[in-house]
Each structure stands twice: as C-alpha cells, then as structure tokens.
Scaffold this motif. Structure first.
Motif, PDB file in Angstrom:
ATOM      1  N   ILE A 104       0.846  -1.212   0.000  1.00 20.62           N
ATOM      2  CA  ILE A 104       0.000   0.000   0.000  1.00 20.62           C
ATOM      3  C   ILE A 104       0.872   1.250   0.000  1.00 20.62           C
ATOM      4  N   LEU A 105       1.890   1.272   0.830  1.00 16.53           N
ATOM      5  CA  LEU A 105       2.761   2.450   0.899  1.00 16.53           C
ATOM      6  C   LEU A 105       3.544   2.633  -0.399  1.00 16.53           C
ATOM      7  N   ASN A 106       4.008   1.567  -0.992  1.00 16.21           N
ATOM      8  CA  ASN A 106       4.720   1.676  -2.274  1.00 16.21           C
ATOM      9  C   ASN A 106       3.799   2.191  -3.373  1.00 16.21           C
ATOM     10  N   CYS A 107       2.571   1.725  -3.372  1.00 17.71           N
ATOM     11  CA  CYS A 107       1.608   2.208  -4.372  1.00 17.71           C
ATOM     12  C   CYS A 107       1.358   3.702  -4.185  1.00 17.71           C
ATOM     13  N   ARG A 108       1.244   4.127  -2.942  1.00 17.21           N
ATOM     14  CA  ARG A 108       0.995   5.544  -2.648  1.00 17.21           C
ATOM     15  C   ARG A 108       2.197   6.386  -3.082  1.00 17.21           C
ATOM     16  N   ARG A 109       3.421   5.868  -2.816  1.00 16.08           N
ATOM     17  CA  ARG A 109       4.634   6.598  -3.228  1.00 16.08           C
ATOM     18  C   ARG A 109       4.694   6.741  -4.748  1.00 16.08           C
ATOM     19  N   LYS A 110       4.142   5.767  -5.468  1.00 12.33           N
ATOM     20  CA  LYS A 110       4.129   5.814  -6.933  1.00 12.33           C
ATOM     21  C   LYS A 110       3.020   6.718  -7.450  1.00 12.33           C
ATOM     22  N   GLY A 111       2.221   7.257  -6.538  1.00  9.75           N
ATOM     23  CA  GLY A 111       1.183   8.197  -6.931  1.00  9.75           C
ATOM     24  C   GLY A 111      -0.143   7.559  -7.291  1.00  9.75           C
ATOM     25  N   GLN A 112      -0.361   6.315  -6.908  1.00 16.02           N
ATOM     26  CA  GLN A 112      -1.622   5.651  -7.228  1.00 16.02           C
ATOM     27  C   GLN A 112      -2.710   6.113  -6.262  1.00 16.02           C
ATOM     28  N   SER A 113      -3.931   6.175  -6.786  1.00 12.91           N
ATOM     29  CA  SER A 113      -5.066   6.598  -5.965  1.00 12.91           C
ATOM     30  C   SER A 113      -5.508   5.444  -5.062  1.00 12.91           C
ATOM     31  N   VAL A 114      -6.372   5.755  -4.111  1.00 18.67           N
ATOM     32  CA  VAL A 114      -6.885   4.743  -3.186  1.00 18.67           C
ATOM     33  C   VAL A 114      -7.668   3.680  -3.964  1.00 18.67           C
ATOM     34  N   ASP A 115      -8.434   4.104  -4.959  1.00 17.61           N
ATOM     35  CA  ASP A 115      -9.202   3.136  -5.754  1.00 17.61           C
ATOM     36  C   ASP A 115      -8.281   2.158  -6.497  1.00 17.61           C
ATOM     37  N   GLU A 116      -7.174   2.666  -7.028  1.00 20.42           N
ATOM     38  CA  GLU A 116      -6.223   1.773  -7.705  1.00 20.42           C
ATOM     39  C   GLU A 116      -5.592   0.800  -6.719  1.00 20.42           C
ATOM     40  N   ILE A 117      -5.297   1.283  -5.527  1.00 19.37           N
ATOM     41  CA  ILE A 117      -4.704   0.413  -4.501  1.00 19.37           C
ATOM     42  C   ILE A 117      -5.720  -0.647  -4.069  1.00 19.37           C
ATOM     43  N   VAL A 118      -7.008  -0.268  -3.983  1.00 15.90           N
ATOM     44  CA  VAL A 118      -8.060  -1.232  -3.632  1.00 15.90           C
ATOM     45  C   VAL A 118      -8.102  -2.353  -4.661  1.00 15.90           C
ATOM     46  N   ARG A 119      -8.072  -1.977  -5.948  1.00 18.14           N
ATOM     47  CA  ARG A 119      -8.098  -2.993  -7.005  1.00 18.14           C
ATOM     48  C   ARG A 119      -6.860  -3.889  -6.947  1.00 18.14           C
ATOM     49  N   ARG A 120      -5.743  -3.304  -6.661  1.00 17.90           N
ATOM     50  CA  ARG A 120      -4.494  -4.082  -6.669  1.00 17.90           C
ATOM     51  C   ARG A 120      -4.387  -5.022  -5.474  1.00 17.90           C
ATOM     52  N   THR A 121      -4.789  -4.604  -4.313  1.00 17.84           N
ATOM     53  CA  THR A 121      -4.598  -5.427  -3.110  1.00 17.84           C
ATOM     54  C   THR A 121      -5.807  -6.269  -2.762  1.00 17.84           C
ATOM     55  N   GLY A 122      -6.996  -5.852  -3.195  1.00 19.33           N
ATOM     56  CA  GLY A 122      -8.196  -6.593  -2.849  1.00 19.33           C
ATOM     57  C   GLY A 122      -8.689  -6.286  -1.438  1.00 19.33           C
ATOM     58  N   LEU A 123      -8.109  -5.277  -0.809  1.00 16.39           N
ATOM     59  CA  LEU A 123      -8.547  -4.881   0.530  1.00 16.39           C
ATOM     60  C   LEU A 123      -9.687  -3.875   0.434  1.00 16.39           C
TER      61      LEU A 123
END
Length: 147
Positions: A104-123
């Motif tokens: 999650i933190l790496n995705c945020r550092r890369k500038g991904q939105s919360v929705d993109e992180i939700v799709r990627r992690t399934g959380l």
C-alpha cells in the motif's frame, strides 16, 4: 517287311525319345520353378526374421519409454508438490499485514489513488485509508520529533 518294321520301330523309338525329351524339359522347368519358390521362401523367411527383430526393438524401445515416462511423471509430481508449497508460502507472505502495508505504501509513493490500490490489493477502501492515515501520522510524528 523288314524295312517297314524297322521304320515302325525307328518311328516308335523316335517318338519315345521325343517324349523323354519333353519329360526332361518339363522336369527342368519344374526344378527351376521349385528353385524359384525356395528362393522366394528364403526371402520371405529373412523378411519375417527382420520384422521380428524390428518388433522386438520396438517393444524394448516402448518399454524403455514407458520407464522414462514413469520417472518423468514422478519428477513432475514432486515438482507439483514443491510448487504448491511455494505457492502456499507466497500466499502467506502476500496476506501478511506487514507485506500488505508495504504494498500500500509503495503504491501511494508511486502516486496511485486509493481506488487503484483497492483494485491491486483486494482490501477494503476503509482499511487502505486507515493504513495510509496511520502512516501519515507516524511520518508527522517522526518529523516533529526529529526537528
């Protein structure tokens, strides 16, 4: 009459000689035919022996391939078990809280939105926002504590 008898006997002898010659000619042909048949039979026997040898080679080759396939099957089954163990370990790692937090933190550092992180992690979105908020608080405390 002697001459007529002599001519008749000579004609009979001549007929017998012709019959004997014809018999020998037919006998010679029969011998040639028999010789050809024996030669063909020998060829046939050689072919049958070669075919039998080839069949034996094929059977031996087939048995060897069966053994190789059995060994390969065992090796594949062992490989499958090892891969399943690795997959189980990988799933355990990917579902660990620390790993998910890092993702999650790496995705945020890369500038991904919360929705993109939700799709990627399934959380759930709430979980991701909570982790990001907690990290932001810790980062703020670290800045104020070190200043």
């Amino acid at each position: 009459m002697n001459t007529a008898t002599l001519v008749a006997v000579t004609a009979a002898e001549l007929a017998l000689i012709i019959l004997v010659l014809l018999f020998f000619i037919r006998l010679r042909r029969s011998e040639q035919m028999l010789s050809a048949l024996q030669s063909n039979q020998d060829d046939l026997m050689e072919r049958m022996l070669r075919n039998a040898e080839l069949e034996q080679e094929m059977v031996a080759s087939f048995a060897q391939r069966q053994q190789e396939l059995t060994l390969l099957n065992r090796a594949m089954e062992d490989r499958i078990l090892n891969l399943r163990k690795l997959l189980d370990q990988a799933e355990g790692i990917t579902r660990s809280p620390h790993f998910l937090r890092e993702v999650i933190l790496n995705c945020r550092r890369k500038g991904q939105s919360v929705d993109e992180i939700v799709r990627r992690t399934g959380l759930a979105r709430d979980e991701i926002e909570l982790i990001l908020a907690r990290e932001a608080m810790q980062a703020g405390e670290n800045r104020t504590g070190t200043s």
